[in-house]
Scaffold this motif. Structure first.
Motif: not given
Length: 452
Positions: A389-399
């Protein structure tokens, strides 16, 4: 911005056109949030300024709705401005500020009066049930009492704080019993010692300690516009705890924001999943914060830069070790070390004590305002605590920061994981043109897309 008509002059002609399809789509969109609410514990804290602003009834209506959806609510109120008004009316020149102050016997009586009056106002608000209002058929019981055992702050730097106290413990069994039966627990900023002595407590301390003791899903502070903002004045919707603590140390925040943020960070550090600073002046803010993707306030989470960072050339060996087992069993497409070296700046890694235990890459397609998330991996020995979940949230924020409107993944093994997190299945034609040309049809990977 659309200004709502005056309630006294509102008519059917002023009402926006009802579009059934939009309503149905909205209702379905919030369904995943509703499913996750049941039996979650929210600790909601607010100061006496919310009551002065006339926002109590709207808050109670929103909390009533959350309770009907199965949320366990603990409500913690403050009364600082009301106590100061009582002191003024009784001829005292002393006024309480944001920092802890000694509480005299006279000031304690003022605190008791203010807390008692607010408690009755809250109980009255929860007792509303007029037809054609949000409280119709609510029948919510709100229970207050001696749930909090307090102890004196004592003497600090030679100053006797007298009747100023701090939380010693809670009657957690009694609180959980109330919550399990659908009741709302109400905590006032007055605590009692085992000898029966009363102490003046800070609302923020009670709310934080309660959230930690109950292992609450959320700690929510309703504030007068105390969210964090970036250099452009935009609300910082999410911040890692360590970043929040760094902002506090910088000393640039006003006293109220610093206090709320420090308590939010403390709660997250001690195990509360999320802590929020939400503006009470915005009608329905507590619903907007939960039921919309970006919310309307600032959310403090535990993710830290020490654990989550951009990959460097020195991390390639560790990334290869994470990827190789999944390439071997066919979960991932073999890509070779040279590909990872070429694209290393697209990777983010999870690291703890020098050990890299997770990674993800983000490949943008700017012309289509889409980005691909790939190589989302967490070492099996580290799974189970929300790292994915942490990696997903971070990736969404980067995108989002790149201006992307959609995030997509190709997967052969983890479809359900992505569906549970808001992705919907797509087709090859939904992919960027460049990705369509490179799509490996022999793998027949499922395509999942999420709007950002």
């Amino acid at each position: 911005m659309t200004i709502a008509p005056d309630p006294e002059t509102y008519s059917a002609q002023d009402a926006p056109e009802f579009v059934p399809a939009q309503f149905v789509r909205w209702f379905r969109d919030v369904a995943p949030y509703v499913h996750t609410l049941r039996n979650k514990t929210f600790v909601v804290g607010f100061g006496g300024d919310l009551i002065q602003a006339g926002a109590l009834n709207a808050l109670i209506q929103d909390l009533s709705l959350l309770t009907s959806l199965g949320v366990h609510i603990v409500l913690v109120h403050g009364c600082l401005p009301q106590v100061n008004e009582q002191l003024r009316l009784k001829g005292f020149s002393f006024q309480f500020g944001r920092e802890p102050e000694p509480t005299s016997a006279e000031a304690l009586e003022c605190a008791k009066e203010a807390a008692g009056e607010i408690r009755l106002d809250i109980e009255a608000a929860f007792s509303q049930g007029l037809p054609n209002t949000p409280m119709s058929n609510a029948q919510i019981h709100i229970i207050s009492g001696n749930f909090v055992t307090a102890q004196p702050v004592g003497v600090i730097d030679g100053i006797d704080f007298r009747h100023t106290g701090k939380v010693r413990k809670f009657d957690l069994d009694a609180m959980k019993k109330v919550l399990s039966h659908g009741g709302v627990v109400l905590l006032s900023p007055i605590g009692f010692s085992p000898t029966g002595e009363a102490f003046n407590l800070a609302m923020e301390d009670i709310a934080t300690s309660t959230a930690v003791a109950l292992r609450a899903e959320k700690l929510i502070f309703l504030t007068q516009n105390r969210m964090l903002r970036d250099s452009d004045g935009q609300i910082i919707t999410e911040i890692a705890r360590e970043d929040a603590e760094a902002m506090i140390r910088e000393g640039t925040l006003d006293a109220d924001t610093r206090s709320y943020l420090s308590h939010a960070a403390k709660a997250v550090k001690r195990g509360v999943a999320r802590a929020h600073l939400i503006p009470y002046e915005l009608d329905g803010s507590i619903l907007l914060e939960y039921f919309t993707h970006d919310g309307v306030g600032t959310m403090v989470v535990e993710d830290t830069l020490d654990d989550l960072r951009g990959a460097t050339i020195d991390d390639i060996g560790a990334i290869v070790q994470l990827i190789e087992p999944l390439e071997a069993d066919g979960t991932l497409v073999p890509r070779g070390r040279h590909v990872i070296e070429r694209d290393v700046e697209r990777f983010t890694v999870l690291e703890h004590d020098g050990v890299i235990y997770g990674c993800v890459s983000l490949n943008p397609f700017p012309a289509d305002q889409m980005a691909e998330m790939a190589c989302l991996i967490v070492n099996p020995e580290w799974q189970g605590s929300g790292e994915g979940e942490m990696l997903l949230r971070h990736t969404e924020a980067r995108a989002r920061a790149m201006g992307m409107k959609k995030l997509f993944v190709l997967t052969t093994r983890t479809s359900h994981w992505f569906i549970k997190r808001g992705f919907v299945q797509g087709t090859i034609s939904d992919l960027p043109q460049e990705k369509q040309m490179n799509y490996n049809r022999s793998r027949n990977s499922h395509i999942f897309i999420k709007k950002l």
